[in-house]
Design an enzyme around this catalytic site. Sequence first.
Site, PDB file in Angstrom:
ATOM      1  N   HIS A   4     -13.127  -3.120   3.712  1.00  0.00           N
ATOM      2  CA  HIS A   4     -11.693  -3.442   3.801  1.00  0.00           C
ATOM      3  C   HIS A   4     -11.093  -2.926   5.117  1.00  0.00           C
ATOM      4  O   HIS A   4     -10.509  -3.686   5.876  1.00  0.00           O
ATOM      5  CB  HIS A   4     -10.957  -2.852   2.587  1.00  0.00           C
ATOM      6  CG  HIS A   4      -9.485  -3.131   2.572  1.00  0.00           C
ATOM      7  ND1 HIS A   4      -8.765  -3.364   1.416  1.00  0.00           N
ATOM      8  CD2 HIS A   4      -8.574  -3.214   3.582  1.00  0.00           C
ATOM      9  CE1 HIS A   4      -7.497  -3.576   1.731  1.00  0.00           C
ATOM     10  NE2 HIS A   4      -7.358  -3.483   3.041  1.00  0.00           N
TER      11      HIS A   4
ATOM     12  N   HIS B  98      -7.479  -2.745   9.831  1.00  0.00           N
ATOM     13  CA  HIS B  98      -8.749  -3.450   9.597  1.00  0.00           C
ATOM     14  C   HIS B  98      -9.508  -3.579  10.921  1.00  0.00           C
ATOM     15  O   HIS B  98      -9.778  -4.705  11.361  1.00  0.00           O
ATOM     16  CB  HIS B  98      -8.484  -4.857   9.044  1.00  0.00           C
ATOM     17  CG  HIS B  98      -7.653  -4.924   7.806  1.00  0.00           C
ATOM     18  ND1 HIS B  98      -7.014  -6.090   7.382  1.00  0.00           N
ATOM     19  CD2 HIS B  98      -7.347  -3.985   6.866  1.00  0.00           C
ATOM     20  CE1 HIS B  98      -6.365  -5.859   6.250  1.00  0.00           C
ATOM     21  NE2 HIS B  98      -6.528  -4.590   5.923  1.00  0.00           N
TER      22      HIS B  98
ATOM     23  N   GLU C 231     -17.458  12.172  22.647  1.00  0.00           N
ATOM     24  CA  GLU C 231     -16.158  12.728  22.234  1.00  0.00           C
ATOM     25  C   GLU C 231     -15.977  12.815  20.719  1.00  0.00           C
ATOM     26  O   GLU C 231     -15.108  13.552  20.257  1.00  0.00           O
ATOM     27  CB  GLU C 231     -15.025  11.822  22.750  1.00  0.00           C
ATOM     28  CG  GLU C 231     -15.044  11.560  24.226  1.00  0.00           C
ATOM     29  CD  GLU C 231     -14.442  12.706  25.003  1.00  0.00           C
ATOM     30  OE1 GLU C 231     -13.217  12.813  25.009  1.00  0.00           O
ATOM     31  OE2 GLU C 231     -15.204  13.503  25.592  1.00  0.00           O
TER      32      GLU C 231
ATOM     33  N   HIS D 256      -2.864   2.385   8.111  1.00  0.00           N
ATOM     34  CA  HIS D 256      -3.989   1.622   7.553  1.00  0.00           C
ATOM     35  C   HIS D 256      -4.228   0.412   8.442  1.00  0.00           C
ATOM     36  O   HIS D 256      -3.287  -0.223   8.908  1.00  0.00           O
ATOM     37  CB  HIS D 256      -3.655   1.200   6.116  1.00  0.00           C
ATOM     38  CG  HIS D 256      -4.559   0.147   5.580  1.00  0.00           C
ATOM     39  ND1 HIS D 256      -5.917   0.336   5.454  1.00  0.00           N
ATOM     40  CD2 HIS D 256      -4.321  -1.117   5.157  1.00  0.00           C
ATOM     41  CE1 HIS D 256      -6.461  -0.760   4.957  1.00  0.00           C
ATOM     42  NE2 HIS D 256      -5.506  -1.666   4.779  1.00  0.00           N
TER      43      HIS D 256
ATOM     44  N   GLU E   9       0.825  -1.218   0.000  1.00  0.00           N
ATOM     45  CA  GLU E   9       0.000   0.000   0.000  1.00  0.00           C
ATOM     46  C   GLU E   9       0.856   1.264   0.000  1.00  0.00           C
ATOM     47  O   GLU E   9       0.321   2.362   0.171  1.00  0.00           O
ATOM     48  CB  GLU E   9      -0.925   0.030   1.231  1.00  0.00           C
ATOM     49  CG  GLU E   9      -1.833  -1.163   1.392  1.00  0.00           C
ATOM     50  CD  GLU E   9      -2.924  -1.255   0.328  1.00  0.00           C
ATOM     51  OE1 GLU E   9      -2.940  -0.411  -0.573  1.00  0.00           O
ATOM     52  OE2 GLU E   9      -3.719  -2.182   0.417  1.00  0.00           O
TER      53      GLU E   9
HETATM   54  P1  13P Z   1       0.786  -5.380   3.180  1.00  0.00           P
HETATM   55  O1  13P Z   1       1.131  -6.704   3.839  1.00  0.00           O
HETATM   56  O2  13P Z   1       1.346  -5.283   1.786  1.00  0.00           O
HETATM   57  O3  13P Z   1       1.144  -4.216   4.040  1.00  0.00           O
HETATM   58  O4  13P Z   1      -0.803  -5.351   2.964  1.00  0.00           O
HETATM   59  C1  13P Z   1      -1.656  -5.454   4.068  1.00  0.00           C
HETATM   60  C2  13P Z   1      -2.973  -4.819   3.814  1.00  0.00           C
HETATM   61  O5  13P Z   1      -3.679  -4.515   4.765  1.00  0.00           O
HETATM   62  C3  13P Z   1      -3.389  -4.546   2.433  1.00  0.00           C
HETATM   63  O6  13P Z   1      -4.461  -3.672   2.385  1.00  0.00           O
HETATM   64 ZN    ZN Z   2      -5.691  -3.706   4.270  1.00  0.00          ZN
END
Ligand code: 13P
Ligand code: ZN
Length: 277
Positions: free
Chosen positions: A216, A147, A175, A145, A122
């Site tokens: 995602h 999840h 908050e 980033h 990413e």
């Molecule tokens: P990477 O292992 O390349 O960092 O990817 C993880 C991910 O969350 C892709 O969206």
């Molecule tokens: Zn991801």
Amino acid sequence: MKNILDAPFVREMCETTANMYRLGWDERNGGNISYLLDEKEVDEYLDTGKVLRSIPLMGVNEVDFDASPLEGKIFIVTGTGKYFKNVEKDPETNLGIVRIGKGGKNVELLWGYRGGGRPTSEFPAHMMSHMARLQVDPENRVVMHSHPTHTLAMNYVHELNEKKFTHTLWEMSTECIVVFPEGVGVLPWMLCGTKTIGEATAEKMKKFRLVVWALHGIYGAGKTMDETFGLIETVEKAAQIYMLTAHLPRVNTIKDEDMVKLAELFGIDYRKDFLDL
Ligand code: 13P
Ligand code: ZN
């Protein structure tokens, strides 16, 4: 030369990835972080004149990818395919310190990715997000980033509309409007790891520090690791409360007029068009 493993920025990466893993936000290799470093600080730990190897970027077409504003800048970045679970016990394999090469089409490895690793897949989206945030806030340093479980769950049962998604989050905890007054940007499902999703994320980053990648995960950006982590953490907490209550009759709620009072008390500028007044 000081020991790189003691560098505050390496420690922060270890602590943050460990926290994110333990919160269940980053299973397997899920999630990635890039952190813009101060060159002078890096000099205390590394000979920045010594390049270990040059690594082309994944997922971009060299001809039309331009990250020249970041040329020469140094980042510490999680490695692609690496598990957040393992960063703390082996930072040198799971993290890398890279300098952005000409036009941002490649990176020069200064430390890490032991055994042949490379930056997160990413990284193009991270670079484009850094460029967008630096335009708005020259002090921006971190792009993250992740999840997070409840945020992701919410994507399946809530409309993916920026105004409605933000409004629901703001309603879930007092908050919220103070922590992310500009709201949360939302992108539809898109193919990750591409220049297209990077451009779309960066476009959203002009207005938001938080961008949901539908079905995602989420992107966050901030001046510090704490700010960025705290933004995602606050969204995730609100999403958790939503998921714990969405199927139950709503008896009480934070009213829009109350959110205005909060914003006024804290003196913050917020997305007025995200309220229904
Ligand atoms: P990477 O292992 O390349 O960092 O990817 C993880 C991910 O969350 C892709 O969206
Ligand atoms: Zn991801």
